[in-house]
Enzyme design. Structure first.
Site, PDB file in Angstrom:
ATOM      1  NE  ARG A 194      38.325  41.692  38.511  1.00 59.24           N
ATOM      2  CZ  ARG A 194      39.606  41.940  38.370  1.00 59.24           C
ATOM      3  NH1 ARG A 194      40.112  43.028  38.889  1.00 59.24           N
ATOM      4  NH2 ARG A 194      40.384  41.115  37.705  1.00 59.24           N
ATOM      5  CG  HIS A 198      40.939  42.423  46.596  1.00 55.60           C
ATOM      6  ND1 HIS A 198      41.957  43.295  46.268  1.00 55.60           N
ATOM      7  CD2 HIS A 198      41.064  41.380  45.733  1.00 55.60           C
ATOM      8  CE1 HIS A 198      42.661  42.801  45.270  1.00 55.60           C
ATOM      9  NE2 HIS A 198      42.138  41.644  44.917  1.00 55.60           N
ATOM     10  CB  SER A 202      45.803  45.071  42.400  1.00 58.25           C
ATOM     11  OG  SER A 202      44.984  44.531  43.405  1.00 58.25           O
ATOM     12  CE  LYS A 255      51.852  37.806  39.632  1.00 54.61           C
ATOM     13  NZ  LYS A 255      50.469  38.005  40.098  1.00 54.61           N
TER      14      LYS A 255
HETATM   15  O1  PNS Z   1      45.364  37.768  42.904  1.00 52.38           O
HETATM   16  P1  PNS Z   1      45.845  36.798  41.881  1.00 52.38           P
HETATM   17  O2  PNS Z   1      47.241  37.167  41.428  1.00 52.38           O
HETATM   18  O3  PNS Z   1      44.892  36.631  40.740  1.00 52.38           O
HETATM   19  O4  PNS Z   1      45.944  35.373  42.636  1.00 52.38           O
HETATM   20  C1  PNS Z   1      46.431  34.244  41.968  1.00 52.38           C
HETATM   21  C2  PNS Z   1      46.619  33.058  42.932  1.00 52.38           C
HETATM   22  C3  PNS Z   1      47.454  33.454  44.118  1.00 52.38           C
HETATM   23  C4  PNS Z   1      45.257  32.602  43.419  1.00 52.38           C
HETATM   24  C5  PNS Z   1      47.288  31.904  42.131  1.00 52.38           C
HETATM   25  O5  PNS Z   1      48.404  32.391  41.453  1.00 52.38           O
HETATM   26  C6  PNS Z   1      47.719  30.724  43.002  1.00 52.38           C
HETATM   27  O6  PNS Z   1      46.897  30.033  43.557  1.00 52.38           O
HETATM   28  N1  PNS Z   1      49.040  30.514  43.126  1.00 52.38           N
HETATM   29  C7  PNS Z   1      49.603  29.490  43.987  1.00 52.38           C
HETATM   30  C8  PNS Z   1      50.330  28.417  43.171  1.00 52.38           C
HETATM   31  C9  PNS Z   1      49.370  27.396  42.661  1.00 52.38           C
HETATM   32  O7  PNS Z   1      48.717  26.684  43.392  1.00 52.38           O
HETATM   33  N2  PNS Z   1      49.273  27.323  41.319  1.00 52.38           N
HETATM   34  C10 PNS Z   1      48.366  26.427  40.629  1.00 52.38           C
HETATM   35  C11 PNS Z   1      47.024  27.108  40.469  1.00 52.38           C
HETATM   36  S1  PNS Z   1      45.983  26.193  39.413  1.00 52.38           S
END
Ligand code: PNS
Length: 167
Positions: free
Chosen positions: A92, A19, A130, A43
């Site tokens: 990645r 990150h 992570s 979560k």
């Molecule tokens: O680190 P991660 O868990 O891969 O991040 C995922 C994240 C936070 C980018 C994604 O879950 C997100 O944007 N969640 C917010 C809710 C949302 O907008 N959902 C629609 C996404 S298409």
């Protein structure tokens, strides 16, 4: 001129050196970078949002261009609220692609003016996540070099106290 503001969203449970690598790369071309932790009640993270913010604060360089924040709800709404035009994500490996592609297109459908920018981390971080870092640390393995030292220490403490944690 309009400032180039990008939001780097994620769970960051915890922040890894992968990150961080993405943060450094982004600073080469954005005027402002908002690192935003998703508050997701569904979560059960290892670290609280407060802890995760604290880690990020400790390990990112002191730079006026960086803001560390948390958000809930739709990412595109948050991005608009911050006056940003882009979402930054690390890519990645091919295995990330499906999920990231789907998210980028869904976000575009929700808000067509917001672009998703993908950055590739240094090769040595392409296998760092992570999730794996937590698994290794929970089983007593070394995560040295995969996460910042502060995070490594806190993970050791946490798993020492919480033996048998589910990941
Ligand atoms: O680190 P991660 O868990 O891969 O991040 C995922 C994240 C936070 C980018 C994604 O879950 C997100 O944007 N969640 C917010 C809710 C949302 O907008 N959902 C629609 C996404 S298409």
């Amino acid at each position: 001129m309009m400032k180039k503001i990008a939001v780097y969203p994620g769970t960051f449970d915890p922040i890894t050196n992968g990150h961080l690598d993405i943060v450094f790369r982004a600073l080469e071309f954005v005027d402002k970078l908002v690192i935003a932790i998703l508050v997701n009640p569904e979560k059960s993270p290892l670290f609280t949002v407060r802890e995760r913010m604290e880690f990020i604060r400790k390990v990112v360089p002191a730079d006026d261009r960086i803001e560390i924040d948390q958000f809930h709800g739709l990412l595109v709404d948050y991005v608009k609220k911050k006056g940003a035009r882009s979402i930054l994500r690390g890519l990645r490996a091919v295995s990330d692609f499906d999920y990231e592609f789907q998210m980028a297109l869904m976000n575009r459908r929700l808000e067509s003016t917001i672009e998703t920018i993908f950055l590739v981390p240094a090769e040595k971080y392409t296998y760092v996540s992570s999730r794996l870092v937590k698994e290794i640390a929970s089983l007593g393995g070394s995560v040295k070099g995969l996460v910042p030292t502060e995070v490594e220490e806190r993970m050791k403490e946490k798993f020492h106290r919480k033996k048998g944690i589910k990941i």
